[in-house]
Structure formats: C-alpha cells, structure tokens
Design a protein around this motif. Structure first.
Motif, PDB file in Angstrom:
ATOM      1  N   LYS A  18      70.860  57.270  41.120  1.00 51.51           N
ATOM      2  CA  LYS A  18      72.100  58.034  40.943  1.00 51.51           C
ATOM      3  C   LYS A  18      72.627  57.898  39.516  1.00 51.51           C
ATOM      4  O   LYS A  18      72.917  58.906  38.859  1.00 51.51           O
ATOM      5  N   ASP A  19      72.763  56.677  39.043  1.00 47.98           N
ATOM      6  CA  ASP A  19      73.331  56.457  37.710  1.00 47.98           C
ATOM      7  C   ASP A  19      72.455  57.028  36.607  1.00 47.98           C
ATOM      8  O   ASP A  19      72.943  57.707  35.701  1.00 47.98           O
ATOM      9  N   VAL A  20      71.173  56.778  36.674  1.00 44.01           N
ATOM     10  CA  VAL A  20      70.279  57.268  35.620  1.00 44.01           C
ATOM     11  C   VAL A  20      70.219  58.793  35.630  1.00 44.01           C
ATOM     12  O   VAL A  20      70.238  59.427  34.571  1.00 44.01           O
ATOM     13  N   THR A  21      70.190  59.375  36.809  1.00 42.53           N
ATOM     14  CA  THR A  21      70.160  60.840  36.891  1.00 42.53           C
ATOM     15  C   THR A  21      71.448  61.443  36.342  1.00 42.53           C
ATOM     16  O   THR A  21      71.413  62.302  35.463  1.00 42.53           O
ATOM     17  N   GLU A  22      72.596  60.988  36.867  1.00 36.93           N
ATOM     18  CA  GLU A  22      73.875  61.597  36.500  1.00 36.93           C
ATOM     19  C   GLU A  22      74.343  61.224  35.100  1.00 36.93           C
ATOM     20  O   GLU A  22      74.764  62.092  34.324  1.00 36.93           O
ATOM     21  N   LEU A  23      74.290  59.953  34.761  1.00 33.27           N
ATOM     22  CA  LEU A  23      74.855  59.505  33.489  1.00 33.27           C
ATOM     23  C   LEU A  23      73.909  59.685  32.305  1.00 33.27           C
ATOM     24  O   LEU A  23      74.346  59.977  31.192  1.00 33.27           O
ATOM     25  N   PHE A  24      72.622  59.478  32.543  1.00 33.98           N
ATOM     26  CA  PHE A  24      71.674  59.502  31.432  1.00 33.98           C
ATOM     27  C   PHE A  24      70.957  60.853  31.324  1.00 33.98           C
ATOM     28  O   PHE A  24      71.111  61.567  30.338  1.00 33.98           O
ATOM     29  N   LEU A  25      70.204  61.215  32.345  1.00 32.71           N
ATOM     30  CA  LEU A  25      69.374  62.414  32.244  1.00 32.71           C
ATOM     31  C   LEU A  25      70.173  63.712  32.194  1.00 32.71           C
ATOM     32  O   LEU A  25      69.901  64.576  31.368  1.00 32.71           O
ATOM     33  N   GLU A  26      71.141  63.861  33.091  1.00 35.84           N
ATOM     34  CA  GLU A  26      71.863  65.130  33.176  1.00 35.84           C
ATOM     35  C   GLU A  26      73.046  65.213  32.230  1.00 35.84           C
ATOM     36  O   GLU A  26      73.660  66.269  32.102  1.00 35.84           O
ATOM     37  N   ASP A  27      73.367  64.120  31.559  1.00 40.35           N
ATOM     38  CA  ASP A  27      74.469  64.131  30.594  1.00 40.35           C
ATOM     39  C   ASP A  27      73.931  63.885  29.176  1.00 40.35           C
ATOM     40  O   ASP A  27      73.871  64.785  28.354  1.00 40.35           O
ATOM     41  N   MET A  28      73.464  62.680  28.924  1.00 41.04           N
ATOM     42  CA  MET A  28      73.062  62.294  27.575  1.00 41.04           C
ATOM     43  C   MET A  28      71.766  62.961  27.099  1.00 41.04           C
ATOM     44  O   MET A  28      71.574  63.145  25.905  1.00 41.04           O
ATOM     45  N   CYS A  29      70.876  63.303  28.030  1.00 36.94           N
ATOM     46  CA  CYS A  29      69.541  63.788  27.639  1.00 36.94           C
ATOM     47  C   CYS A  29      69.280  65.249  27.991  1.00 36.94           C
ATOM     48  O   CYS A  29      68.158  65.728  27.842  1.00 36.94           O
ATOM     49  N   LYS A  30      70.300  65.952  28.426  1.00 39.53           N
ATOM     50  CA  LYS A  30      70.082  67.309  28.935  1.00 39.53           C
ATOM     51  C   LYS A  30      69.514  68.280  27.902  1.00 39.53           C
ATOM     52  O   LYS A  30      68.860  69.246  28.271  1.00 39.53           O
ATOM     53  N   GLU A  31      69.719  68.013  26.625  1.00 47.38           N
ATOM     54  CA  GLU A  31      69.240  68.935  25.593  1.00 47.38           C
ATOM     55  C   GLU A  31      67.763  68.744  25.255  1.00 47.38           C
ATOM     56  O   GLU A  31      67.149  69.636  24.664  1.00 47.38           O
ATOM     57  N   PHE A  32      67.169  67.608  25.615  1.00 50.17           N
ATOM     58  CA  PHE A  32      65.781  67.361  25.220  1.00 50.17           C
ATOM     59  C   PHE A  32      64.888  66.837  26.338  1.00 50.17           C
ATOM     60  O   PHE A  32      63.708  66.605  26.124  1.00 50.17           O
TER      61      PHE A  32
END
Length: 87
Positions: A18-32
């Motif tokens: 949940k945390d990695v998906t929501e906070l990291f992948l879909e927020d911080m990394c969504k552009e790349f």
C-alpha cells in the motif's frame, strides 16, 4: 520491465504494498515509471519489477527524504537491479 528492486522490510507485506504503491510509485515516480508489478516472496520480502524511463530520476526519488525516512521507519533495505533482455 527493465528494473528489479528486491526489498526486505519489517512492516507487513500488505502495508509495504500500500505505502510503496500510493506514496512512492503513484506519487513520486509517476512521471518515469510506466508499469510495475509486485511479487510477494514472504511477509517481509518483495520483488518489484518496473519499467523505468529515467533511472537517474528513480535514484533521486529513492534518496528523497520522504522515501529514506519511510525506509528507516520500516527497516527497509533495497537492492536495485537493471534488467537487460538476453537475445
């Protein structure tokens, strides 16, 4: 997929996902990060396969204070591999 991250952590797998998906992948990394897949190894280890268009930006996101604080709080250790197609 061109990147593999093997992670170990002290939180539950569900919390990690949940945390990695929501906070990291879909927020911080969504552009790349254009695609990703989680594989649960056990309750405290995962493999994350990702298609990353900019590895430098991934490195910067992983070094971001928000990400490093989360890692510290959850005893998360990541090993990152670049995957290349074998012809």
């Amino acid at each position: 997929m061109n990147t593999l991250i093997v992670s170990t952590f002290s939180c539950s797998f569900d919390s990690f996902l949940k945390d990695v998906t929501e906070l990291f992948l879909e927020d911080m990394c969504k552009e790349f990060v254009t695609a990703y897949e989680f594989v649960k190894v056990d309750e405290h280890k995962s493999h994350l396969l990702m298609n990353v268009t900019d590895l430098e930006k991934l490195g910067a996101a992983m070094a971001d204070p928000v990400a490093t604080e989360w890692d510290k709080k959850n005893n998360c250790q990541d090993t990152v591999y670049k995957i290349e197609l074998v012809d």
